[in-house]
Design a protein around this motif. Structure first.
Motif, mmCIF file in Angstrom:
data_model
loop_
_atom_site.group_PDB
_atom_site.id
_atom_site.type_symbol
_atom_site.label_atom_id
_atom_site.label_comp_id
_atom_site.label_asym_id
_atom_site.label_seq_id
_atom_site.Cartn_x
_atom_site.Cartn_y
_atom_site.Cartn_z
ATOM 1 N N GLU A 95 -7.359 -1.781 13.968
ATOM 2 C CA GLU A 95 -6.394 -2.867 14.154
ATOM 3 C C GLU A 95 -6.460 -3.818 12.967
ATOM 4 O OE1 GLU A 95 -4.090 -3.336 16.609
ATOM 5 O OE2 GLU A 95 -4.645 -1.279 17.145
ATOM 6 N N ARG A 96 -7.663 -3.997 12.460
ATOM 7 C CA ARG A 96 -7.859 -4.881 11.309
ATOM 8 C C ARG A 96 -7.544 -4.151 10.006
ATOM 9 N NH1 ARG A 96 -13.737 -6.779 9.121
ATOM 10 N NH2 ARG A 96 -13.037 -7.568 7.115
ATOM 11 N N PHE A 97 -8.067 -2.939 9.861
ATOM 12 C CA PHE A 97 -7.837 -2.157 8.644
ATOM 13 C C PHE A 97 -6.654 -1.228 8.893
ATOM 14 C CE2 PHE A 97 -12.335 -3.306 8.499
ATOM 15 C CZ PHE A 97 -12.401 -3.893 7.226
ATOM 16 N N GLN A 98 -5.484 -1.620 8.390
ATOM 17 C CA GLN A 98 -4.286 -0.848 8.662
ATOM 18 C C GLN A 98 -3.386 -0.783 7.438
ATOM 19 O OE1 GLN A 98 -1.290 -2.863 11.186
ATOM 20 N NE2 GLN A 98 -2.934 -4.293 11.713
ATOM 21 N N LEU A 99 -2.273 -0.062 7.589
ATOM 22 C CA LEU A 99 -1.432 0.297 6.447
ATOM 23 C C LEU A 99 -0.518 -0.823 5.974
ATOM 24 C CD1 LEU A 99 -0.173 3.649 8.021
ATOM 25 C CD2 LEU A 99 -2.063 3.436 6.429
ATOM 26 N N ILE A 100 -0.101 -1.692 6.874
ATOM 27 C CA ILE A 100 0.971 -2.646 6.562
ATOM 28 C C ILE A 100 0.448 -3.764 5.664
ATOM 29 C CG2 ILE A 100 2.651 -4.251 7.543
ATOM 30 C CD1 ILE A 100 2.439 -2.564 10.145
ATOM 31 N N ALA B 31 -8.876 3.997 6.600
ATOM 32 C CA ALA B 31 -8.128 3.382 7.698
ATOM 33 C C ALA B 31 -6.902 2.630 7.187
ATOM 34 C CB ALA B 31 -9.033 2.439 8.484
ATOM 35 N N CYS B 32 -6.997 2.139 5.945
ATOM 36 C CA CYS B 32 -5.877 1.402 5.339
ATOM 37 C C CYS B 32 -4.892 2.327 4.629
ATOM 38 C CB CYS B 32 -6.413 0.363 4.361
ATOM 39 S SG CYS B 32 -7.287 -0.999 5.150
ATOM 40 N N GLY B 33 -5.084 3.632 4.760
ATOM 41 C CA GLY B 33 -4.159 4.577 4.169
ATOM 42 C C GLY B 33 -4.271 4.702 2.671
#
Length: 392
Positions: free
Chosen positions: A179-184, A296-298
């Motif tokens: 939830e914290r480390f994401q793509l957006i 996780a951040c893509g």
């Protein structure tokens, strides 16, 4: 169950071990399990937000100055342990505080477990003291022989310790908050905040700036890129540590390299997501939390084919692996990803999917089950011993 945790680093310290142990103690308390932490004083500002933390005077550890060695007050420790009455002792350090935990467990026949977090033996060459290694391993074997479990973060670490003669090993892996480390991310605003042109191909390193992290491999790989690619590329080094001053002095004049200093929280997750490639050349990791965070951040990861990083990255599936220290191989991996957006996206997507499966909750439930198994076995053995005495 009442757990006494002995550690040489804890929140608000900012490193993978402190954060993992902080998460674990919160999980225990959420399950109604009392946990008393014994840790050194921290030089990091902030509150641990864990209720039961007892601090002791500390000094910097030779191989890891950010990590502190506690100088415990024996009277204070015995008084605290007597008041808390732990039913299980967990030593996350084999050093000063861990020795007190070991002694208390032996004296009071309390179940004892340990967790192994850092390959200090692999740091020795980097700090020019390789002759210490045989003595270190004799001590490690002695310390852990009384433990009913020794928790390790990865299969490679388990294999390494098994080869050194340690037993009762069990994997306690690491998770990531997706939830914290994401793509957006607003790539433009994130990169411009560091004076980095968002049109550039951005390479990122995140971690401690120290000899054992092999950061020079990332820097040399950037320097070795063909001129046309190098001019279109920017390398960001995010972190701090004992090598920071020397690295800044050597490289900060290069307009294609940016040293951000220490970054955390939302700014860190945004930086991961804004980068095109995450470059992590360290060969001394027991796990490699930053690798999982980048995935996780893509962000496509290029890592060293050594230690815990190999347990996270599947070569050509979730990222790329290069021989440790091989600047030419890292350079070629960067060139390949620079040239192929399709390859980069394929690896990034698979990395993100892998990260989504690494749930902290699932990992902690497994560790708690191991704790309970040990506690139940010791309770059963105690009952049998008591019955045997009654028969005699």
């Amino acid at each position: 169950m009442r757990v006494a945790l002995f550690t040489d680093t804890f929140l608000p310290d900012i490193n993978g071990v402190a954060k993992t142990l902080g998460r674990w103690t919160r999980f225990l308390e959420s399950k109604g399990i009392a946990c008393q932490v014994f840790a050194p004083t921290s030089v990091t500002e902030g509150d641990s937000d864990i209720f039961r933390v007892e601090r002791f005077y500390s000094i910097p550890f030779l191989l890891y100055p950010e990590c502190r060695l506690a100088i415990p007050n024996p009277v204070q420790l015995r008084k605290s342990l007597h008041a808390f009455q732990p039913t299980l002792i967990h030593c996350a350090t084999p050093f000063n505080l861990g020795l007190f935990g070991l002694h208390h467990a032996r004296k009071h026949r309390t179940p004892l477990v340990a967790s192994y977090h850092t390959h200090f033996d692999q740091y020795l060459n980097h700090y020019k003291i390789p002759w210490v290694e045989p003595t270190l391993w004799k001590y490690m074997q002695w310390f852990h022989q009384s433990c009913q479990r020794v928790y390790v973060p990865s299969q490679s670490t388990l294999d390494h310790l098994q080869a050194k003669g340690l037993r009762q090993l069990e994997i306690w892996s690491r998770g990531v908050d997706t939830e914290r480390f994401q793509l957006i991310v607003d790539r433009k605003s994130v990169l411009e905040a560091y004076n980095v042109d968002p049109a550039k191909f951005v390479m990122l390193y995140v971690g401690r700036l120290a000899p054992e992290k092999s950061i020079e491999v990332a820097l040399d790989s950037y320097a070795a890129l063909p001129q046309a690619i190098q001019e279109d590329t920017h390398l960001i080094i995010a972190g701090d540590g004992p090598s920071a001053g020397m690295l800044r002095e050597c490289y900060e004049g290069n307009p294609g390299i940016t040293f951000t200093g220490f970054v955390q929280g939302a700014r860190l997750s945004e930086l991961y997501a804004a980068a095109d490639v995450f470059l992590f050349p360290s060969a001394t990791e027991t796990f490699g939390n930053v690798v999982l965070e980048a995935m996780a951040c893509g962000t496509t990861v290029i890592g060293a084919a050594a230690g815990g990083v190999m347990d996270i990255i599947e070569h050509e599936v979730t990222g790329l692996l290069c021989p440790p220290g091989d600047v030419a191989a890292f350079k070629q991996a960067v060139i390949r990803l620079y040239a192929s957006h399709e390859t980069r996206c394929r690896l990034a997507l698979a990395g993100r999917e892998y990260a989504l499966r690494q749930s902290w909750d699932q990992i902690f439930h497994k560790l708690l089950a191991s704790y309970e198994e040990i506690s139940d076995a010791n309770a059963a053995n105690g009952l049998l011993s008591s019955e045997a005495r009654m028969i005699r």
